[in-house]
Write a protein that holds these residues in place. Structure first.
Motif, mmCIF file in Angstrom:
data_model
loop_
_atom_site.group_PDB
_atom_site.id
_atom_site.type_symbol
_atom_site.label_atom_id
_atom_site.label_comp_id
_atom_site.label_asym_id
_atom_site.label_seq_id
_atom_site.Cartn_x
_atom_site.Cartn_y
_atom_site.Cartn_z
ATOM 1 N N UNK A 363 0.814 -1.217 0.000
ATOM 2 C CA UNK A 363 0.000 0.000 0.000
ATOM 3 C C UNK A 363 0.845 1.264 0.000
ATOM 4 N N UNK A 364 2.121 1.130 -0.302
ATOM 5 C CA UNK A 364 3.059 2.270 -0.358
ATOM 6 C C UNK A 364 3.113 3.045 0.954
ATOM 7 N N UNK A 365 2.878 2.348 2.064
ATOM 8 C CA UNK A 365 3.071 3.010 3.370
ATOM 9 C C UNK A 365 4.566 3.104 3.659
ATOM 10 N N UNK A 366 5.329 2.132 3.128
ATOM 11 C CA UNK A 366 6.789 2.179 3.249
ATOM 12 C C UNK A 366 7.366 2.338 1.852
ATOM 13 N N UNK A 403 -6.165 -20.729 16.786
ATOM 14 C CA UNK A 403 -6.619 -19.653 15.911
ATOM 15 C C UNK A 403 -5.875 -18.352 16.145
ATOM 16 N N UNK A 404 -4.864 -18.396 17.020
ATOM 17 C CA UNK A 404 -4.243 -17.137 17.417
ATOM 18 C C UNK A 404 -3.472 -16.447 16.296
ATOM 19 N N UNK A 405 -2.710 -17.223 15.489
ATOM 20 C CA UNK A 405 -1.838 -16.591 14.494
ATOM 21 C C UNK A 405 -2.620 -15.693 13.563
ATOM 22 N N UNK A 406 -3.771 -16.197 13.076
ATOM 23 C CA UNK A 406 -4.516 -15.340 12.136
ATOM 24 C C UNK A 406 -5.265 -14.226 12.855
ATOM 25 N N UNK A 407 -5.613 -14.514 14.119
ATOM 26 C CA UNK A 407 -6.285 -13.475 14.909
ATOM 27 C C UNK A 407 -5.361 -12.286 15.129
ATOM 28 N N UNK A 408 -4.077 -12.603 15.330
ATOM 29 C CA UNK A 408 -3.120 -11.547 15.654
ATOM 30 C C UNK A 408 -3.102 -10.464 14.593
ATOM 31 N N UNK A 409 -3.144 -10.859 13.341
ATOM 32 C CA UNK A 409 -3.054 -9.872 12.271
ATOM 33 C C UNK A 409 -4.255 -8.930 12.343
ATOM 34 N N UNK A 410 -5.439 -9.516 12.524
ATOM 35 C CA UNK A 410 -6.650 -8.680 12.604
ATOM 36 C C UNK A 410 -6.566 -7.765 13.827
ATOM 37 N N UNK A 411 -6.134 -8.354 14.943
ATOM 38 C CA UNK A 411 -6.032 -7.549 16.169
ATOM 39 C C UNK A 411 -5.006 -6.435 16.031
ATOM 40 N N UNK A 412 -3.905 -6.741 15.329
ATOM 41 C CA UNK A 412 -2.870 -5.715 15.126
ATOM 42 C C UNK A 412 -3.477 -4.514 14.415
ATOM 43 N N UNK A 413 -4.251 -4.800 13.352
ATOM 44 C CA UNK A 413 -4.866 -3.704 12.591
ATOM 45 C C UNK A 413 -5.896 -2.961 13.446
ATOM 46 N N UNK A 414 -6.669 -3.723 14.227
ATOM 47 C CA UNK A 414 -7.671 -3.071 15.091
ATOM 48 C C UNK A 414 -6.982 -2.190 16.129
ATOM 49 N N UNK A 415 -5.904 -2.755 16.697
ATOM 50 C CA UNK A 415 -5.191 -2.045 17.767
ATOM 51 C C UNK A 415 -4.680 -0.695 17.267
ATOM 52 N N UNK A 416 -3.957 -0.725 16.133
ATOM 53 C CA UNK A 416 -3.390 0.534 15.648
ATOM 54 C C UNK A 416 -4.395 1.368 14.847
ATOM 55 N N UNK A 417 -5.490 0.739 14.423
ATOM 56 C CA UNK A 417 -6.552 1.526 13.794
ATOM 57 C C UNK A 417 -7.236 2.412 14.825
ATOM 58 N N UNK A 418 -7.094 2.062 16.098
ATOM 59 C CA UNK A 418 -7.771 2.819 17.167
ATOM 60 C C UNK A 418 -6.797 3.393 18.187
ATOM 61 N N UNK A 419 -5.525 3.388 17.884
ATOM 62 C CA UNK A 419 -4.517 3.867 18.844
ATOM 63 C C UNK A 419 -4.552 5.396 18.926
ATOM 64 N N UNK A 465 -2.794 7.740 6.683
ATOM 65 C CA UNK A 465 -2.951 6.705 5.653
ATOM 66 C C UNK A 465 -2.801 5.316 6.303
ATOM 67 N N UNK A 466 -1.815 5.211 7.192
ATOM 68 C CA UNK A 466 -1.587 3.946 7.903
ATOM 69 C C UNK A 466 -2.833 3.561 8.707
ATOM 70 N N UNK A 467 -3.376 4.529 9.446
ATOM 71 C CA UNK A 467 -4.539 4.250 10.313
ATOM 72 C C UNK A 467 -5.737 3.827 9.453
ATOM 73 N N UNK A 468 -5.979 4.558 8.354
ATOM 74 C CA UNK A 468 -7.121 4.229 7.485
ATOM 75 C C UNK A 468 -6.980 2.824 6.905
ATOM 76 N N UNK A 469 -5.763 2.517 6.441
ATOM 77 C CA UNK A 469 -5.546 1.195 5.846
ATOM 78 C C UNK A 469 -5.658 0.099 6.901
ATOM 79 N N UNK A 474 -8.546 -4.500 8.916
ATOM 80 C CA UNK A 474 -9.213 -5.212 10.021
ATOM 81 C C UNK A 474 -10.607 -5.623 9.560
ATOM 82 N N UNK A 475 -11.257 -4.716 8.842
ATOM 83 C CA UNK A 475 -12.604 -4.990 8.350
ATOM 84 C C UNK A 475 -12.594 -6.168 7.364
#
Ligand code: CTP
Ligand code: MG
Length: 549
Positions: A363-366, A403-419, A465-469, A474-475
């Motif tokens: 997503x060209x964030x980096x 189920x944790x490994x795949x959950x982590x990715x979603x949670x990571x996005x949720x966590x920083x989407x709302x940080x 941009x990072x937060x929106x993505x 997460x969605x």
């Protein structure tokens, strides 16, 4: 998704096939008994986590072994239709060979590791400086050599050419294929890790490149050491990442306590300059000149001496690496060790970091160009922070492991989407948020130099941009949770959907967008009705929408 979690324990057959093709078996009489090469081609224990295994050795031990290995190694530019067997026989006149492999990058190269350092000297004493007809060669005895064929019998037909080790990541097409055929998002995370992580050969080539640069720098500073740091050694490196290295003069500076016993103290005569920064600039300037003028394979040398951390940037053409050389960077080496330790604590850490890095790149964030974007280093620290903060902490019960490994990715996005980036700083030293000490949009404290912000360069718009993505992603993962992926489906799903470049339609996302659009149309209709019937706006809006629904 019955197979979720299983991917944590399985290995990709495709990957192991590729590796076994690349590792060349050495005829027994060329190899040294009792060394890794004696079992060459069989499962080799990686030294630094370059495989998807949890590294067991201490960081300093691994670096020491890799350095010593690189010092016994030479890089040879060869014709690509060389007879491998004869080539090895010829080289083994100088001593037994421990390991070798071929790769392509602006030419065909062989990396050959001898069992003993003396063999390198013996080979070098046989080599000569080429005679140029039109240009003049600057004589320089290094471990980067050219092999010429005197006799055509050393050539072999094209189809029998030596196998080469791949030094670059797969094409997007190949990657999407691999991801689509995975069984679960967890499986996708590990596929991505295995596909992008540095291979054993790539790690060797990185240490060899540092060792070759060290030979050049040692012409000015005998006893200096060039140490790799950053993603080349912290186990988070993706194929194609840059090679960060620093010139370590501590070995020269260190007082020799044993030899200075007695009544006298002997010092070297040296030149003094007003500050450490000026000393750094002078040292890097001279090394930059040296690389530019005499460094075999070093091209595009840029001296960036006014940066906060002065550096020399260049391409090492033979290895294909973009190199950043700094000096006095032992703090960065500590950060590399810290990440290495975090990466070794739990196999999911690296899988998660690779996925987040690939997502950010897609997503060209980096970017590989310096600027106001988030760096991979900052992203890695953010993943670690998230894993420190999540509940339950990183080591889960066996039941939740599935189920944790795949959950982590979603949670990571949720966590920083709302940080709360506007008021909080990320602090992995204490594993908690802190009030931001300044107004930088993104504040991540350097764990070893706590007054520094490692993401000072990041602009407000890049952070947004990072937060929106992160929220969008997460969605998307939330939707995946609700439906079964079809491995044979051509439609990108799970991680593959997250990695689609901007502007590419994702089915679920377009559904979401469609939903938003229809809400807007409903609203518009409502307001038209409202103005034509002249009923109070709020009440009418509600009624209009409810009749439409
Ligand atoms: N570093 C740091 N503070 C920063 C930037 C970098 O301490 N603000 C150190 C880190 O140890 C980092 C290393 O310098 O790992 C190299 O930086 P960089 O090349 O930007 O990051 P890498 O971790 O190597 O990641 P990449 O794969 O993108 O090169
Ligand atoms: Mg780097």
């Amino acid at each position: 998704m019955a197979a979720r979690g299983v991917g944590l324990l399985t290995r990709l057959p495709l990957h192991s096939q590729r590796r076994s093709r690349v590792q060349r078996s050495i005829p027994r009489h060329f190899s040294c008994p009792g060394t890794v090469a004696a079992n060459f081609g069989s499962e080799e224990q990686p030294l630094d986590g370059s495989e998807d295994k949890i590294p067991k050795k201490r960081f300093s031990e691994v670096q020491k072994e890799r350095r010593e290995q690189a010092q016994r190694t030479v890089l040879i530019h060869c014709p690509n239709n060389i007879n491998e067997k004869k080539f090895l026989k010829y080289l083994s006149q100088h001593g037994p060979i421990n390991k070798h492999f071929f790769y392509e990058s602006f030419g065909f190269y062989a990396v050959v590791e001898f069992c003993q350092k003396d063999s390198v000297n013996s080979l070098q004493s046989e080599a000569h400086t080429p005679n140029m007809s039109t240009e003049s060669a600057i004589p320089f005895k290094s471990r980067f050599l050219n092999l010429k064929l005197k006799n055509l019998s050393n050539k072999i037909p094209e189809q029998l050419c030596a196998q080469t080790s791949n030094q670059s990541p797969p094409s997007s097409k190949k990657l999407f294929e691999l991801l689509n055929y995975a069984e679960s998002i967890d499986d996708q995370l590990h596929t991505l890790l295995k596909t992008f992580q540095l291979t054993e050969e790539n790690v060797r080539l990185r240490h060899l490149t540092c060792s070759l640069i060290e030979d050049i720098a040692a012409a000015y500073f005998p006893g200096c050491v060039i140490r790799p740091f950053g993603s080349s050694v912290n186990t988070f490196g993706k194929l194609g990442c840059d090679l960060d290295m620093f010139l370590d003069l501590d070995e020269i500076r260190k007082p020799n306590v044993h030899k200075n016993a007695g009544n006298f103290l002997m010092e070297f005569q040296v030149k003094n300059v007003p500050s450490e920064r000026i000393a750094t600039q002078k040292i890097l300037s001279v090394i930059g000149e040296c690389l530019d003028n005499f460094g075999p394979g070093c091209v595009g040398v840029q001296k960036i001496l006014n940066a906060r951390c002065p550096l020399v940037r260049f391409s090492h053409q033979a290895s294909g690496f973009q190199c950043d050389l700094t000096t006095n960077n032992s703090i960065a080496l500590k950060s590399s060790e810290l990440l290495y330790i975090y990466g070794s604590l739990d196999s999911r850490v690296r899988a998660l970091v690779f996925s987040v890095r690939c997502w950010a790149r897609a997503h060209s964030l980096t970017s590989s160009i310096p600027g106001a974007w988030i760096t991979n280093f900052s992203l890695t620290v953010m993943v670690i922070f998230f894993l420190q903060r999540r509940s339950p902490p990183i080591l889960p019960t066996l039941d939740s492991l599935k189920s944790l490994a795949e959950l982590l990715l979603k949670e990571f996005f949720e966590y920083f989407g709302n940080f709360a980036f506007n008021k909080n700083s990320i602090n992995i030293r204490q594993g908690r948020e802190q009030n931001k000490p300044d107004s930088s949009p993104l504040h991540i404290q350097n764990p070893f130099e706590t007054s520094l912000n490692i993401s000072k360069n990041v602009s407000q718009s890049q952070l947004q941009k990072f937060v929106d993505l992160a929220r969008d992603s997460a969605w998307i993962l939330e939707q995946e949770d609700k439906g079964q992926p079809s491995p044979s489906s051509k439609q990108p799903w799970g991680l593959a959907a997250l990695l689609l470049p901007p502007g590419t339609a994702y089915p679920s996302l377009s559904k979401k967008k469609k939903k938003l659009m229809s809400e807007k149309v409903k609203g518009l209709l409502a307001s038209i009705k409202s103005s034509s019937t002249d009923i109070s706006k709020g009440t009418h809006g509600k009624r209009a929408i409810s009749t439409q629904a």
